[in-house]
Design a protein around this motif. Structure first.
Motif, mmCIF file in Angstrom:
data_model
loop_
_atom_site.group_PDB
_atom_site.id
_atom_site.type_symbol
_atom_site.label_atom_id
_atom_site.label_comp_id
_atom_site.label_asym_id
_atom_site.label_seq_id
_atom_site.Cartn_x
_atom_site.Cartn_y
_atom_site.Cartn_z
ATOM 1 N N TRP A 192 2.379 -21.704 5.902
ATOM 2 C CA TRP A 192 1.523 -21.474 7.066
ATOM 3 C C TRP A 192 0.051 -21.588 6.691
ATOM 4 O O TRP A 192 -0.757 -22.053 7.486
ATOM 5 N N ILE A 239 5.126 -9.446 16.475
ATOM 6 C CA ILE A 239 6.180 -10.360 16.920
ATOM 7 C C ILE A 239 7.139 -10.565 15.750
ATOM 8 O O ILE A 239 6.712 -10.869 14.634
ATOM 9 N N LEU A 287 9.649 -12.360 13.245
ATOM 10 C CA LEU A 287 9.756 -13.743 12.785
ATOM 11 C C LEU A 287 11.153 -14.066 12.260
ATOM 12 O O LEU A 287 11.752 -15.059 12.650
ATOM 13 N N TYR A 288 11.679 -13.245 11.369
ATOM 14 C CA TYR A 288 13.014 -13.495 10.824
ATOM 15 C C TYR A 288 13.532 -12.218 10.172
ATOM 16 O O TYR A 288 12.777 -11.253 9.973
ATOM 17 N N GLU A 336 -4.432 -15.791 17.652
ATOM 18 C CA GLU A 336 -3.673 -16.729 18.486
ATOM 19 C C GLU A 336 -3.399 -18.026 17.725
ATOM 20 O O GLU A 336 -2.312 -18.598 17.821
ATOM 21 N N ILE A 375 -0.608 -17.302 15.295
ATOM 22 C CA ILE A 375 0.656 -17.161 16.019
ATOM 23 C C ILE A 375 1.229 -18.542 16.330
ATOM 24 O O ILE A 375 2.430 -18.798 16.158
ATOM 25 N N GLY A 376 0.368 -19.443 16.780
ATOM 26 C CA GLY A 376 0.827 -20.795 17.073
ATOM 27 C C GLY A 376 1.386 -21.489 15.849
ATOM 28 O O GLY A 376 2.379 -22.220 15.926
ATOM 29 N N VAL A 395 2.773 -20.045 13.055
ATOM 30 C CA VAL A 395 4.054 -19.491 12.601
ATOM 31 C C VAL A 395 5.175 -19.796 13.591
ATOM 32 O O VAL A 395 6.351 -19.833 13.210
ATOM 33 N N ARG A 396 4.816 -20.042 14.845
ATOM 34 C CA ARG A 396 5.835 -20.386 15.838
ATOM 35 C C ARG A 396 6.096 -21.885 15.911
ATOM 36 O O ARG A 396 6.912 -22.336 16.702
ATOM 37 N N ARG A 435 4.008 -24.396 16.773
ATOM 38 C CA ARG A 435 3.342 -25.222 17.775
ATOM 39 C C ARG A 435 2.614 -26.375 17.101
ATOM 40 O O ARG A 435 2.074 -26.231 16.008
ATOM 41 N N THR A 471 -1.308 -25.988 20.448
ATOM 42 C CA THR A 471 -1.885 -24.724 20.005
ATOM 43 C C THR A 471 -3.085 -24.367 20.862
ATOM 44 O O THR A 471 -3.932 -25.201 21.141
#
Length: 260
Positions: free
Chosen positions: A23, A72, A74-75, A187, A190-191, A193-194, A196, A201
């Motif tokens: 990341w 949030i 993640l795993y 933000e 977050i984008g 790690v998700r 995007r 993003t």
């Protein structure tokens, strides 16, 4: 958030066993003008570091402090049991909690696994840290349950581990201080790690992304080459008097006359 004030860097806390490298690489590609500073923290102190402003966000283990932090998931990591290499457990591929009922199972004070009832028999004293517990396992004092990535982090030649499928897993998530509005750089992370893309993003990453290349006009029909390439010219036909030819003016010759 155009015109918002941005800090000179983004501080990301992370706990043992979590590897934020992939990341961080994406961050450096998308936001090269905003350095990302990694802050290594013990798992038991991660929530406190975020509450006190020691980092802008953190990759932490459950339980999350929902009262003061946003988070949030993640795993979830597999839990394993760490044992000496000559232990009977090594004869099988995985272990159940019932298999450990008669074993001394160490429960360090910084344990991140959420137990209703810790398995096995308790040791006389709880080790202060996971690192201390690993040393006790090597000394043959007891066994240790921990997240698989942490077991790898404490790798030793004289120890090994086996998965424990019915043990609680260790959740990992991204957490940051509660606020009325999520900070712009949070933000951005977050984008990342998700998963995007740079075009989806929110925030600065999209603005700084490379502009799409202009479309090239298609070549005009006049300049296009035929599909089969340049056609070959037909071979010229030979004339009547050519060698080997049999034109209409080329009659057969008679026999030569003898001279008397």
């Amino acid at each position: 958030m155009t015109g918002s004030h941005l800090p000179p860097s983004f501080r990301l806390a992370y706990v043992p066993g979590v590897t934020p490298g992939k990341w961080v690489r994406v961050w450096n590609e998308r936001l090269p003008d905003v350095p990302l500073e990694l802050v290594a923290v013990p798992a038991a102190e991660a929530n406190g570091v975020l509450r006190d402003g020691g980092a802008d966000a953190g990759l932490v283990r459950t339980p999350f402090d929902r009262g003061a932090l946003s988070a949030i998931p993640l795993y979830t990591e597999t839990t394993v049991v760490l044992v000496p290499k000559d232990h009977l457990v090594t004869a099988v591929d995985e272990v159940s909690l019932a298999d450990l009922a008669d074993e001394i199972v160490l429960h360090p004070l910084d344990d991140t696994l959420e137990w209703e009832h810790p398995p096995g028999r308790p040791a006389l004293e709880r080790p202060a840290t996971t690192a201390d517990a690993v040393e006790l396992v090597a000394a043959g004092i007891g066994l240790l349950l921990l997240p698989q990535s942490v077991a790898r982090l404490h790798h030793r030649r004289d120890l090994t581990y086996r998965p424990v499928p019915d043990a609680p897993g260790s959740g990992v998530g991204l957490s940051w201080p509660l606020a009325d509005e999520t900070p712009e750089l949070v933000e951005e992370f977050i984008g990342i790690v998700r998963g995007r893309t740079v075009n989806s993003t929110r925030g600065r990453g999209r603005a700084q992304g490379a502009e799409p290349a202009a479309e090239r006009p298609a070549p005009s029909a006049a300049k296009r080459k035929p599909a089969g390439g340049t056609p070959k010219r037909p071979a010229p036909r030979r004339g009547a008097g050519g060698s080997g030819g049999s034109g209409s003016g080329g009659g057969r010759r008679g026999k030569p006359r003898r001279r008397s």
